[in-house]
Enzyme design. Structure first.
Site, PDB file in Angstrom:
ATOM      1  CD1 TRP A  10      30.541 -50.295  -2.737  1.00 19.65           C
ATOM      2  CD2 TRP A  10      29.418 -48.605  -1.774  1.00 19.65           C
ATOM      3  NE1 TRP A  10      31.268 -49.148  -2.929  1.00 19.65           N
ATOM      4  CE2 TRP A  10      30.606 -48.086  -2.352  1.00 19.65           C
ATOM      5  CE3 TRP A  10      28.560 -47.721  -1.127  1.00 19.65           C
ATOM      6  CZ2 TRP A  10      30.948 -46.737  -2.286  1.00 19.65           C
ATOM      7  CZ3 TRP A  10      28.892 -46.371  -1.059  1.00 19.65           C
ATOM      8  CH2 TRP A  10      30.076 -45.892  -1.625  1.00 19.65           C
ATOM      9  CE  LYS A  11      28.680 -58.632  -3.269  1.00 17.58           C
ATOM     10  NZ  LYS A  11      28.934 -60.059  -3.317  1.00 17.58           N
ATOM     11  CG  HIS A  95      25.136 -59.701  -8.161  1.00 11.47           C
ATOM     12  ND1 HIS A  95      25.190 -60.660  -7.179  1.00 11.47           N
ATOM     13  CD2 HIS A  95      26.377 -59.161  -8.228  1.00 11.47           C
ATOM     14  CE1 HIS A  95      26.420 -60.688  -6.674  1.00 11.47           C
ATOM     15  NE2 HIS A  95      27.155 -59.787  -7.302  1.00 11.47           N
ATOM     16  CD  GLU A  97      25.684 -61.530  -3.701  1.00 15.92           C
ATOM     17  OE1 GLU A  97      25.316 -60.354  -3.574  1.00 15.92           O
ATOM     18  OE2 GLU A  97      26.889 -61.869  -3.629  1.00 15.92           O
ATOM     19  N   GLY A 234      33.142 -56.663  -5.272  1.00 14.68           N
ATOM     20  CA  GLY A 234      32.282 -56.653  -4.092  1.00 14.68           C
ATOM     21  C   GLY A 234      33.065 -56.239  -2.862  1.00 14.68           C
ATOM     22  N   GLY A 235      33.528 -57.223  -2.089  1.00 14.95           N
ATOM     23  CA  GLY A 235      34.183 -56.963  -0.796  1.00 14.95           C
ATOM     24  C   GLY A 235      35.262 -55.892  -0.840  1.00 14.95           C
TER      25      GLY A 235
HETATM   26  C1  PEP Z   1      30.222 -59.074  -6.594  1.00 19.23           C
HETATM   27  O1  PEP Z   1      29.494 -58.781  -5.686  1.00 19.23           O
HETATM   28  O2  PEP Z   1      29.828 -58.836  -7.745  1.00 19.23           O
HETATM   29  C2  PEP Z   1      31.519 -59.678  -6.309  1.00 19.23           C
HETATM   30  C3  PEP Z   1      32.263 -60.025  -7.314  1.00 19.23           C
HETATM   31  O3  PEP Z   1      31.870 -59.849  -4.993  1.00 19.23           O
HETATM   32  P1  PEP Z   1      33.354 -60.168  -4.396  1.00 19.23           P
HETATM   33  O4  PEP Z   1      34.308 -59.242  -5.099  1.00 19.23           O
HETATM   34  O5  PEP Z   1      33.252 -59.900  -2.938  1.00 19.23           O
HETATM   35  O6  PEP Z   1      33.654 -61.599  -4.721  1.00 19.23           O
END
Ligand code: PEP
Length: 252
Positions: A10-11, A95, A97, A234-235
């Site tokens: 969920w970041k 990750h 990020e 993620g999203g």
């Molecule tokens: C993630 O945060 O690990 C990711 C893969 O994000 P997204 O699915 O939004 O690309």
């Protein structure tokens, strides 16, 4: 047989009420899901509330990061014991990020992986190349370097217990998904590295998720690849329908 594993990252999104509502929605929908491991990784401040919302359900709790020290003067950090205390089973480590925005190195990640495993947590260790590295034909080299650095000093038994997430950086949050062939090539190479460094049994045991713009409409094709064992999302993990739509992709 490796059991598929879909996890939501969920970041730094949602507030407490929406995090709990999402967790409750997922826990309910997950009642109908069999033969798949599911987890959500909310922001650390909502781990407690989300943990309560998914308690007793088929949705496990994971954290997005932790620190490698057990306790002490490390302002802002969270230990493996604290995550255990909150009922976490998983912790995402390395990750992209954290690697690229927050400057984590393979050596930092390696220390965390050792401490997480020693603390009974299952690390989801992320590796992935930048766009310029892919364009320069360096994808497999980058992944091998990250694997060797992030997972240095682990026994075969420890490696077999962790989860690796292949997340090409250019595909994260960009809407650009790797093709099933691009993803499968890296997953297969990861298994070759593991067989090389350990043995074939360990290589076949490790679950390797794909991550990078996974959505309900592209999940099935990715998840049907022989070496892709699930997804780190993620999203699309921020809505019950899209997350469960991805889980449905495992059904073919
Ligand atoms: C993630 O945060 O690990 C990711 C893969 O994000 P997204 O699915 O939004 O690309």
């Amino acid at each position: 047989m490796r059991r598929p594993f879909i996890a939501g990252n969920w970041k730094m999104n949602l507030d407490r009420a929406s995090a709990v509502a999402l967790a409750e929605g997922l826990a309910k929908q997950a009642e109908a899901v069999d033969d798949v491991d599911l987890a959500v990784c909310p922001p650390s401040v909502y781990l407690d509330a989300v943990g309560k919302a998914v308690a007793g359900s088929k949705v496990a709790l994971g954290a997005q990061n932790m620190y490698h020290e057990a306790e002490g003067a490390f302002t802002g950090e969270i230990s493996a014991a604290m995550l255990n205390d909150l009922g976490c089973r998983y912790v995402i480590l390395g990750h992209s990020e954290r690697r690229h925005v927050l400057g984590e190195t393979d050596a930092d990640i390696n220390k965390k992986v050792h401490v997480a495993l020693a603390g009974g947590l299952t690390p989801i260790v992320c590796v992935g190349e930048l766009l310029e590295e892919r364009e320069a034909g360096k994808t497999l080299e980058v992944i091998r370097t990250q694997f060797d650095g992030s997972l240095a000093g682990l026994s075969g038994d420890q490696v077999a217990r962790l989860v690796i997430a292949y997340e090409p950086v250019w595909a994260i949050g960009t809407g650009k998904v790797a093709t099933p062939e691009q993803a499968e090539e890296v997953h297969l190479d990861l298994r070759k590295i593991i067989a090389d460094r350990y043995n074939e049994e360990v290589a076949q045991a490790v679950r390797i998720q794909y991550g990078g713009s996974v959505k309900p409409d592209n999940a099935a094709e990715l998840l049907q690849q022989p070496n892709i064992d699930g997804a780190l999302v993620g999203g699309a993990s921020l809505k019950v329908d899209s997350f469960m739509g991805i889980v449905a992709g495992l059904g073919g």
